[in-house]
Design a protein around this motif. Sequence first.
Motif, PDB file in Angstrom:
ATOM      1  N   GLY A   4       0.822  -1.199   0.000  1.00  0.00           N
ATOM      2  CA  GLY A   4       0.000   0.000   0.000  1.00  0.00           C
ATOM      3  C   GLY A   4       0.856   1.248   0.000  1.00  0.00           C
ATOM      4  N   ASN A   5       0.219   2.375  -0.214  1.00  0.00           N
ATOM      5  CA  ASN A   5       0.916   3.649  -0.241  1.00  0.00           C
ATOM      6  C   ASN A   5       0.003   4.715   0.335  1.00  0.00           C
ATOM      7  OD1 ASN A   5       3.151   5.305  -0.894  1.00  0.00           O
ATOM      8  ND2 ASN A   5       2.117   6.017  -2.731  1.00  0.00           N
ATOM      9  N   ILE A   6       0.602   5.740   0.897  1.00  0.00           N
ATOM     10  CA  ILE A   6      -0.152   6.854   1.461  1.00  0.00           C
ATOM     11  C   ILE A   6       0.324   8.126   0.785  1.00  0.00           C
ATOM     12  CG2 ILE A   6      -0.677   8.137   3.556  1.00  0.00           C
ATOM     13  CD1 ILE A   6       0.071   5.429   5.014  1.00  0.00           C
ATOM     14  N   LEU A   7      -0.598   8.866   0.211  1.00  0.00           N
ATOM     15  CA  LEU A   7      -0.289  10.083  -0.529  1.00  0.00           C
ATOM     16  C   LEU A   7      -0.860  11.281   0.224  1.00  0.00           C
ATOM     17  CD1 LEU A   7       0.762  11.284  -3.251  1.00  0.00           C
ATOM     18  CD2 LEU A   7      -1.550  10.957  -4.118  1.00  0.00           C
ATOM     19  N   PHE A   8      -0.023  12.292   0.444  1.00  0.00           N
ATOM     20  CA  PHE A   8      -0.476  13.530   1.084  1.00  0.00           C
ATOM     21  C   PHE A   8      -1.435  14.245   0.157  1.00  0.00           C
ATOM     22  CE2 PHE A   8       0.027  18.136   1.455  1.00  0.00           C
ATOM     23  CZ  PHE A   8      -0.346  18.327   2.776  1.00  0.00           C
ATOM     24  N   GLU A   9      -2.570  14.685   0.691  1.00  0.00           N
ATOM     25  CA  GLU A   9      -3.553  15.423  -0.097  1.00  0.00           C
ATOM     26  C   GLU A   9      -3.565  16.901   0.289  1.00  0.00           C
ATOM     27  OE1 GLU A   9      -6.633  16.650  -2.548  1.00  0.00           O
ATOM     28  OE2 GLU A   9      -5.461  14.830  -2.675  1.00  0.00           O
ATOM     29  N   SER A  10      -3.748  17.205   1.594  1.00  0.00           N
ATOM     30  CA  SER A  10      -3.842  18.603   1.989  1.00  0.00           C
ATOM     31  C   SER A  10      -3.627  18.766   3.494  1.00  0.00           C
ATOM     32  CB  SER A  10      -5.211  19.174   1.616  1.00  0.00           C
ATOM     33  OG  SER A  10      -6.235  18.514   2.326  1.00  0.00           O
ATOM     34  N   TYR A  11      -3.422  20.016   3.871  1.00  0.00           N
ATOM     35  CA  TYR A  11      -3.278  20.381   5.280  1.00  0.00           C
ATOM     36  C   TYR A  11      -4.081  21.642   5.526  1.00  0.00           C
ATOM     37  CZ  TYR A  11      -1.186  22.217   9.573  1.00  0.00           C
ATOM     38  OH  TYR A  11      -0.995  22.718  10.834  1.00  0.00           O
ATOM     39  N   ASP A  12      -4.944  21.603   6.532  1.00  0.00           N
ATOM     40  CA  ASP A  12      -5.734  22.765   6.930  1.00  0.00           C
ATOM     41  C   ASP A  12      -5.165  23.272   8.246  1.00  0.00           C
ATOM     42  OD1 ASP A  12      -7.714  24.393   8.279  1.00  0.00           O
ATOM     43  OD2 ASP A  12      -9.190  23.630   6.852  1.00  0.00           O
ATOM     44  N   GLU A  13      -4.479  24.401   8.186  1.00  0.00           N
ATOM     45  CA  GLU A  13      -3.803  24.956   9.358  1.00  0.00           C
ATOM     46  C   GLU A  13      -4.782  25.349  10.457  1.00  0.00           C
ATOM     47  OE1 GLU A  13      -0.458  28.358  10.420  1.00  0.00           O
ATOM     48  OE2 GLU A  13      -1.205  28.178   8.384  1.00  0.00           O
ATOM     49  N   ASP A  14      -5.944  25.889  10.079  1.00  0.00           N
ATOM     50  CA  ASP A  14      -6.929  26.319  11.077  1.00  0.00           C
ATOM     51  C   ASP A  14      -7.502  25.136  11.860  1.00  0.00           C
ATOM     52  OD1 ASP A  14      -6.614  28.999  10.337  1.00  0.00           O
ATOM     53  OD2 ASP A  14      -8.185  28.852   8.807  1.00  0.00           O
ATOM     54  N   GLN A  15      -7.794  24.045  11.162  1.00  0.00           N
ATOM     55  CA  GLN A  15      -8.360  22.865  11.806  1.00  0.00           C
ATOM     56  C   GLN A  15      -7.287  21.890  12.278  1.00  0.00           C
ATOM     57  OE1 GLN A  15     -11.177  20.928   9.257  1.00  0.00           O
ATOM     58  NE2 GLN A  15     -12.589  22.640   9.266  1.00  0.00           N
ATOM     59  N   GLN A  49       4.505  18.912  16.597  1.00  0.00           N
ATOM     60  CA  GLN A  49       3.779  19.187  17.839  1.00  0.00           C
ATOM     61  C   GLN A  49       2.994  20.496  17.776  1.00  0.00           C
ATOM     62  OE1 GLN A  49       6.605  18.842  21.023  1.00  0.00           O
ATOM     63  NE2 GLN A  49       6.745  16.630  20.787  1.00  0.00           N
ATOM     64  N   GLY A  50       1.701  20.368  18.088  1.00  0.00           N
ATOM     65  CA  GLY A  50       0.827  21.532  18.119  1.00  0.00           C
ATOM     66  C   GLY A  50       0.282  21.947  16.771  1.00  0.00           C
ATOM     67  N   ARG A  51       0.763  21.343  15.687  1.00  0.00           N
ATOM     68  CA  ARG A  51       0.304  21.733  14.348  1.00  0.00           C
ATOM     69  C   ARG A  51      -0.631  20.724  13.708  1.00  0.00           C
ATOM     70  NH1 ARG A  51       5.956  23.352  11.801  1.00  0.00           N
ATOM     71  NH2 ARG A  51       6.747  22.328  13.633  1.00  0.00           N
ATOM     72  N   VAL A  52      -0.686  19.504  14.261  1.00  0.00           N
ATOM     73  CA  VAL A  52      -1.573  18.467  13.731  1.00  0.00           C
ATOM     74  C   VAL A  52      -2.360  17.865  14.885  1.00  0.00           C
ATOM     75  CG1 VAL A  52      -1.693  16.201  12.622  1.00  0.00           C
ATOM     76  CG2 VAL A  52      -0.050  17.883  11.797  1.00  0.00           C
ATOM     77  N   GLU A  53      -3.692  17.869  14.729  1.00  0.00           N
ATOM     78  CA  GLU A  53      -4.557  17.234  15.723  1.00  0.00           C
ATOM     79  C   GLU A  53      -5.239  15.996  15.168  1.00  0.00           C
ATOM     80  OE1 GLU A  53      -7.366  19.915  17.462  1.00  0.00           O
ATOM     81  OE2 GLU A  53      -5.793  21.218  18.264  1.00  0.00           O
ATOM     82  N   ARG A  54      -5.415  15.970  13.830  1.00  0.00           N
ATOM     83  CA  ARG A  54      -6.195  14.891  13.229  1.00  0.00           C
ATOM     84  C   ARG A  54      -5.676  14.574  11.843  1.00  0.00           C
ATOM     85  NH1 ARG A  54     -11.751  15.268  11.261  1.00  0.00           N
ATOM     86  NH2 ARG A  54     -11.427  17.492  11.332  1.00  0.00           N
ATOM     87  N   VAL A  55      -5.699  13.290  11.495  1.00  0.00           N
ATOM     88  CA  VAL A  55      -5.374  12.842  10.141  1.00  0.00           C
ATOM     89  C   VAL A  55      -6.593  12.067   9.638  1.00  0.00           C
ATOM     90  CG1 VAL A  55      -3.876  11.414   8.712  1.00  0.00           C
ATOM     91  CG2 VAL A  55      -2.895  12.726  10.587  1.00  0.00           C
ATOM     92  N   GLU A  56      -6.985  12.370   8.410  1.00  0.00           N
ATOM     93  CA  GLU A  56      -8.192  11.787   7.850  1.00  0.00           C
ATOM     94  C   GLU A  56      -7.884  11.219   6.468  1.00  0.00           C
ATOM     95  OE1 GLU A  56     -11.780  14.278   6.193  1.00  0.00           O
ATOM     96  OE2 GLU A  56     -11.832  14.240   8.386  1.00  0.00           O
ATOM     97  N   ALA A  57      -8.359  10.010   6.207  1.00  0.00           N
ATOM     98  CA  ALA A  57      -8.254   9.426   4.869  1.00  0.00           C
ATOM     99  C   ALA A  57      -9.476   9.851   4.087  1.00  0.00           C
ATOM    100  CB  ALA A  57      -8.158   7.913   4.950  1.00  0.00           C
ATOM    101  N   ILE A  58      -9.280  10.486   2.954  1.00  0.00           N
ATOM    102  CA  ILE A  58     -10.434  10.992   2.211  1.00  0.00           C
ATOM    103  C   ILE A  58     -11.066   9.913   1.323  1.00  0.00           C
ATOM    104  CG2 ILE A  58      -9.681  13.373   2.293  1.00  0.00           C
ATOM    105  CD1 ILE A  58      -8.782  13.095  -0.599  1.00  0.00           C
ATOM    106  N   ASN A  59     -10.450   8.732   1.255  1.00  0.00           N
ATOM    107  CA  ASN A  59     -11.022   7.662   0.453  1.00  0.00           C
ATOM    108  C   ASN A  59     -11.170   6.354   1.220  1.00  0.00           C
ATOM    109  OD1 ASN A  59      -8.257   7.239   0.602  1.00  0.00           O
ATOM    110  ND2 ASN A  59      -8.225   6.062  -1.278  1.00  0.00           N
ATOM    111  N   GLY A  60     -11.118   6.431   2.549  1.00  0.00           N
ATOM    112  CA  GLY A  60     -11.222   5.169   3.276  1.00  0.00           C
ATOM    113  C   GLY A  60     -11.617   5.374   4.703  1.00  0.00           C
TER     114      GLY A  60
END
Length: 60
Positions: A4-15, A49-60
Amino acid sequence: SDGGNILFESYDEDQKLVKVILQGACSGCPSSTFTLKNGIENMLKEMLQGRVERVEAING
């Protein structure tokens, strides 16, 4: 390790949300949620640290 592979899609700084695309064997794999939450999300939280709270797969 299973093809398998994981591809970066986007980052929302506010969320503090990272969106990724699971490809190949990762897409639809029953353990993909575990991989996403306990692997990728924890690693990014530790590295950014402090910049990421959640990671979401947009297709799974």
